[in-house]
Scaffold this motif. Sequence first.
Motif, PDB file in Angstrom:
ATOM      1  N   ALA A   1      41.406  33.127  39.199  1.00 31.25           N
ATOM      2  CA  ALA A   1      40.311  32.044  39.386  1.00 31.25           C
ATOM      3  C   ALA A   1      39.037  33.055  39.911  1.00 31.25           C
ATOM      4  N   LEU A   2      37.739  32.318  39.913  1.00 37.51           N
ATOM      5  CA  LEU A   2      36.575  33.193  40.382  1.00 37.51           C
ATOM      6  C   LEU A   2      36.699  33.254  41.857  1.00 37.51           C
ATOM      7  N   PRO A   3      36.216  34.344  42.582  1.00 37.74           N
ATOM      8  CA  PRO A   3      36.365  34.452  43.998  1.00 37.74           C
ATOM      9  C   PRO A   3      35.703  33.161  44.788  1.00 37.74           C
ATOM     10  N   THR A   4      36.338  32.972  46.043  1.00 37.19           N
ATOM     11  CA  THR A   4      35.882  31.819  46.890  1.00 37.19           C
ATOM     12  C   THR A   4      34.432  32.193  47.299  1.00 37.19           C
ATOM     13  N   PRO A   5      33.938  31.209  47.907  1.00 35.34           N
ATOM     14  CA  PRO A   5      32.590  31.507  48.473  1.00 35.34           C
ATOM     15  C   PRO A   5      32.700  32.471  49.723  1.00 35.34           C
TER      16      PRO A   5
ATOM     17  N   LEU B   1      32.333  40.367  50.254  1.00 36.22           N
ATOM     18  CA  LEU B   1      32.128  41.318  49.262  1.00 36.22           C
ATOM     19  C   LEU B   1      30.632  41.630  49.192  1.00 36.22           C
ATOM     20  N   ASN B   2      29.582  40.782  49.567  1.00 32.57           N
ATOM     21  CA  ASN B   2      28.227  40.877  49.276  1.00 32.57           C
ATOM     22  C   ASN B   2      27.623  41.333  50.829  1.00 32.57           C
TER      23      ASN B   2
ATOM     24  N   ARG C   1      33.981  45.059  45.475  1.00 33.89           N
ATOM     25  CA  ARG C   1      34.589  44.257  44.495  1.00 33.89           C
ATOM     26  C   ARG C   1      34.858  45.529  43.216  1.00 33.89           C
ATOM     27  N   PRO C   2      36.085  45.110  42.671  1.00 38.82           N
ATOM     28  CA  PRO C   2      36.715  46.105  42.009  1.00 38.82           C
ATOM     29  C   PRO C   2      35.911  46.547  40.831  1.00 38.82           C
ATOM     30  N   LYS C   3      35.908  47.560  40.428  1.00 40.88           N
ATOM     31  CA  LYS C   3      34.828  48.201  39.231  1.00 40.88           C
ATOM     32  C   LYS C   3      35.676  47.986  37.875  1.00 40.88           C
TER      33      LYS C   3
END
Length: 287
Positions: free
Chosen positions: A141-145, A151-152, A204-206
């Motif tokens: 699934a996409l990352p959660t908020p 990560l940002n 974030r994994p590259k």
Amino acid sequence: MTTHTAPPPMQESLLDVGGRKIFVAETGDGPPVLLLHGGGPGASGVSNYARNIAELATEFRVVVPDLPGYGRSTKGIDLTDPFGALATGIRGLLDRLGLDRAHLVGNSYGGACALRLALDTPDRVDRMVLMGPGGIGTTRALPTPGLNSLLNYYTGDGPSRLKLERFVRDYLVFNAAQVPDSVIDARYRDSIDPEVVADPPLRRPKSAATLWKMDFTRDKRLNRLAVPTLVLWGGADKVNRPTGGRMLADRMPDCDLYEVANTGHWVQWERADLFNQLCAAFLAGRR
């Protein structure tokens, strides 16, 4: 509001582990328990478990490291296999402390570290308590908020106290009013350590290969991992989805699951009394 005992005086050490330094604080006497902290900006061992150390130390030898890349430990980890790098560091710490086996308690990133260590070397782990561990269904699934906020933190315009406060109050806990400004201030100060800013330990994994290494539900060893495990997951966790608890309980042969209502990602802090009771009982075999 419940008051919590302050952490007792602790013996502090900066230990050489495989050519890198790992900071460790210790207190108490009894079976050894390692408390492994989460990976949010400014995280460290003693601060993450400030509401738990004193209570657990009445029954256990409590060992609280700063994970590799965090706090007073050597900065930088292998980002091609971050969970493996953390597990290698903590297994080396067990060797350095002369511990053949220990209980592992891990929140978020620390939970992923504990789980990877147990998968690689199950003979080194007595029991585990995992709180919202990372790496559960991460490729499905996409990352959660909340995870995106984490990560940002070091990207874009870089770290700021406002970004840190939003992560903690909006995503880390269920009740933002419980978090004093002093906690935000301390974590922000630690998050802007120049060495950490230059080489953040959580990114974030590259590559897809790295991402797949970070998804435990794709690891067939999970189905035969016999280490007795208690999973505690906040029902309102906005960082790692609470459905991850069911994934672990369905796959692991000896896994208890407790979902904590009206609680976010930081179960050991928000629901400290409940956590301390359940954790001590489980580790002592009073299931």
